[in-house]
Design an enzyme around this catalytic site. Structure first.
Site, short mmCIF file in Angstrom:
data_model
loop_
_atom_site.label_atom_id
_atom_site.label_comp_id
_atom_site.label_asym_id
_atom_site.label_seq_id
_atom_site.Cartn_x
_atom_site.Cartn_y
_atom_site.Cartn_z
N ASN A 1 12.91 29.53 -6.46
CA ASN A 1 11.40 28.92 -6.66
C ASN A 1 11.08 28.60 -5.18
O ASN A 1 11.48 27.40 -4.70
CB ASN A 1 11.48 27.70 -7.42
CG ASN A 1 10.26 27.11 -7.77
OD1 ASN A 1 10.18 25.68 -8.06
ND2 ASN A 1 9.00 27.57 -7.50
N GLN B 1 4.61 27.62 -4.80
CA GLN B 1 3.83 26.45 -4.34
C GLN B 1 3.83 26.08 -3.03
O GLN B 1 5.00 26.62 -2.08
CB GLN B 1 4.79 24.97 -4.88
CG GLN B 1 4.47 24.95 -6.57
CD GLN B 1 5.67 25.55 -7.28
OE1 GLN B 1 6.64 25.87 -6.72
NE2 GLN B 1 5.13 26.00 -8.50
N ASN C 1 0.06 24.36 -6.74
CA ASN C 1 0.71 25.96 -7.28
C ASN C 1 -0.08 26.70 -6.38
O ASN C 1 -1.32 26.59 -6.03
CB ASN C 1 0.22 25.77 -8.78
CG ASN C 1 1.39 25.06 -9.34
OD1 ASN C 1 2.46 24.86 -9.02
ND2 ASN C 1 0.96 24.61 -10.67
N CYS D 1 7.33 18.30 -8.63
CA CYS D 1 8.08 19.73 -8.74
C CYS D 1 9.37 19.12 -8.29
O CYS D 1 9.66 18.77 -7.09
CB CYS D 1 7.39 20.71 -7.65
SG CYS D 1 8.40 22.16 -7.45
N HIS E 1 5.24 18.73 -20.03
CA HIS E 1 6.14 19.76 -20.32
C HIS E 1 6.11 20.00 -21.97
O HIS E 1 6.17 18.89 -22.63
CB HIS E 1 7.59 19.77 -19.96
CG HIS E 1 7.47 19.89 -18.57
ND1 HIS E 1 7.92 21.23 -17.94
CD2 HIS E 1 7.22 19.13 -17.43
CE1 HIS E 1 8.22 21.13 -16.72
NE2 HIS E 1 7.69 19.90 -16.39
N ASN F 1 3.41 22.84 -18.86
CA ASN F 1 4.32 23.79 -18.47
C ASN F 1 5.34 24.03 -19.69
O ASN F 1 5.49 23.23 -20.58
CB ASN F 1 5.53 23.07 -17.42
CG ASN F 1 4.70 22.79 -16.19
OD1 ASN F 1 4.42 23.58 -15.42
ND2 ASN F 1 4.33 21.35 -16.07
N GLU G 1 5.62 28.28 -15.92
CA GLU G 1 5.01 27.07 -15.09
C GLU G 1 3.72 27.09 -14.84
O GLU G 1 3.05 28.26 -14.39
CB GLU G 1 5.80 27.23 -13.52
CG GLU G 1 5.53 26.00 -12.79
CD GLU G 1 6.41 25.87 -11.77
OE1 GLU G 1 6.18 24.61 -10.98
OE2 GLU G 1 7.32 26.71 -11.56
N ARG G 2 2.89 26.06 -14.93
CA ARG G 2 1.65 25.73 -15.31
C ARG G 2 1.01 26.08 -13.75
O ARG G 2 1.33 25.64 -12.98
CB ARG G 2 1.24 24.34 -15.39
CG ARG G 2 -0.20 23.80 -15.50
CD ARG G 2 -0.38 22.30 -15.78
NE ARG G 2 0.56 21.53 -14.50
CZ ARG G 2 0.34 20.24 -14.35
NH1 ARG G 2 -0.64 19.51 -15.14
NH2 ARG G 2 0.86 19.56 -13.71
N CYS H 1 12.61 26.10 -12.26
CA CYS H 1 11.76 24.79 -12.49
C CYS H 1 12.64 23.46 -12.60
O CYS H 1 13.10 23.24 -13.59
CB CYS H 1 10.75 24.93 -13.51
SG CYS H 1 9.57 23.60 -13.80
N THR I 1 11.47 20.08 -12.60
CA THR I 1 11.03 19.31 -13.64
C THR I 1 11.11 19.79 -15.30
O THR I 1 11.51 19.23 -16.05
CB THR I 1 9.73 19.12 -13.36
OG1 THR I 1 8.85 20.16 -13.46
CG2 THR I 1 9.40 18.28 -11.98
N GLY I 2 11.14 21.20 -15.19
CA GLY I 2 11.26 22.06 -16.56
C GLY I 2 12.83 21.64 -16.91
O GLY I 2 13.15 21.30 -18.12
#
Length: 270
Positions: A13, A48, A66, A75, A152, A183, A201-202, A210, A212-213
């Site tokens: 990422n 990002q 993003n 993030c 999420h 997300n 991801e949004r 991801c 945070t995911g």
């Protein structure tokens, strides 16, 4: 005027990091400039763009954009990358709250704070149970919703590789239920300490990782009693370790890497 940047990634990422703590950017970093810099054919290319600014309450402020130009709250992978870039334990202000980073060699641990589960904190357009939401999109049904600095939804399925996330992800992301978009996480729990995860991801689409995911998915699995309070989340780009401790704070640990440094002419993109 030329502007310096650092290109970094966390498990694939990737980010462009601009440091405006001591020298301000020569112009406004607007939606069009972010999209131009993030373009992988005509720009530098990234998932990002990260802008570092001075902050009175923290060591720095991290703003996150993003690749579609939209600014978002959090993030996890970028937090680890910036933590390594700062090179010492640090408090970083974000739109989702203050986080704390602690670098360790090529890895970094991040205190991501306390997750939120209220429907209005996700946010959703109307009230409902966020642990097992009574709705679905084709084969994806009954997700959990978690806000870990950004919103999420998490779907637990038998085989996340078989899910048509490239098709269903953008539909769910932009559903009217999610006024700030969302997300989309599709997860398979392999055992009580291991989860496989893919993320739409949004504002960025399918991503190799991801942070945070991974945090949201781990916490959702723990709330449902599917795992212990510490798990390894395997994403296409690699693993992250997520701990949800007794004081309800999430700690995410994993690697990040500096790819290269360079500079660009501001007028070429702004």
């Amino acid at each position: 005027m030329r502007v310096s940047f650092v290109k970094m990634h966390g498990l694939g990422n990737d980010f462009i990091v601009l440091d405006a703590r001591e020298t301000a950017l020569p112009g406004v970093l607007d939606n069009a400039a972010v999209r131009a810099l993030a373009d992988r054919r005509e720009g530098i290319g990234c998932d990002q763009l990260i802008l570092l600014e001075s902050d009175e309450a923290a060591d720095c402020r991290m703003r996150i954009f993003n690749q579609d130009g939209g600014e978002v709250e959090a993030c996890g992978n970028a937090s680890r990358a910036v933590g390594l870039l700062l090179g010492k334990p640090a408090r970083i202000a974000t739109a989702g709250g203050i986080i704390e980073t602690r670098p360790d060699g090529d890895a970094c641990s991040v205190d991501m704070g306390v997750p939120r589960f209220g429907w209005d904190a996700i946010p959703l357009a109307y009230a409902m149970d966020t642990l097992t939401m009574p709705l679905g999109w084709e084969e994806l049904e009954q997700p959990a919703a978690v806000n870990v600095g950004n919103p999420h939804v998490v779907f637990f399925v038998e085989d996340n590789d078989a899910t048509r996330l490239d098709t269903l992800g953008p539909i769910i992301e932009q559903d009217e239920l999610f006024p700030e978009r969302v997300n989309v996480n599709v997860a398979t729990v392999e055992n009580r300490s291991t989860i496989r995860l893919r993320v739409w991801e949004r504002g960025a689409g399918l991503t190799r990782a991801c942070g945070t995911g991974a945090c949201a998915t781990a916490v959702a699995a723990m709330r449902r009693g599917l795992t212990e309070r510490e798990v390894t989340v395997h994403l296409p780009g690699g693993p992250l370790t997520i701990l949800w401790d007794e004081d309800e704070r999430i700690t995410m640990s994993g690697p990040a890497t500096e790819s290269f440094r360079g500079s660009f002419e501001w007028s070429d993109y702004a």
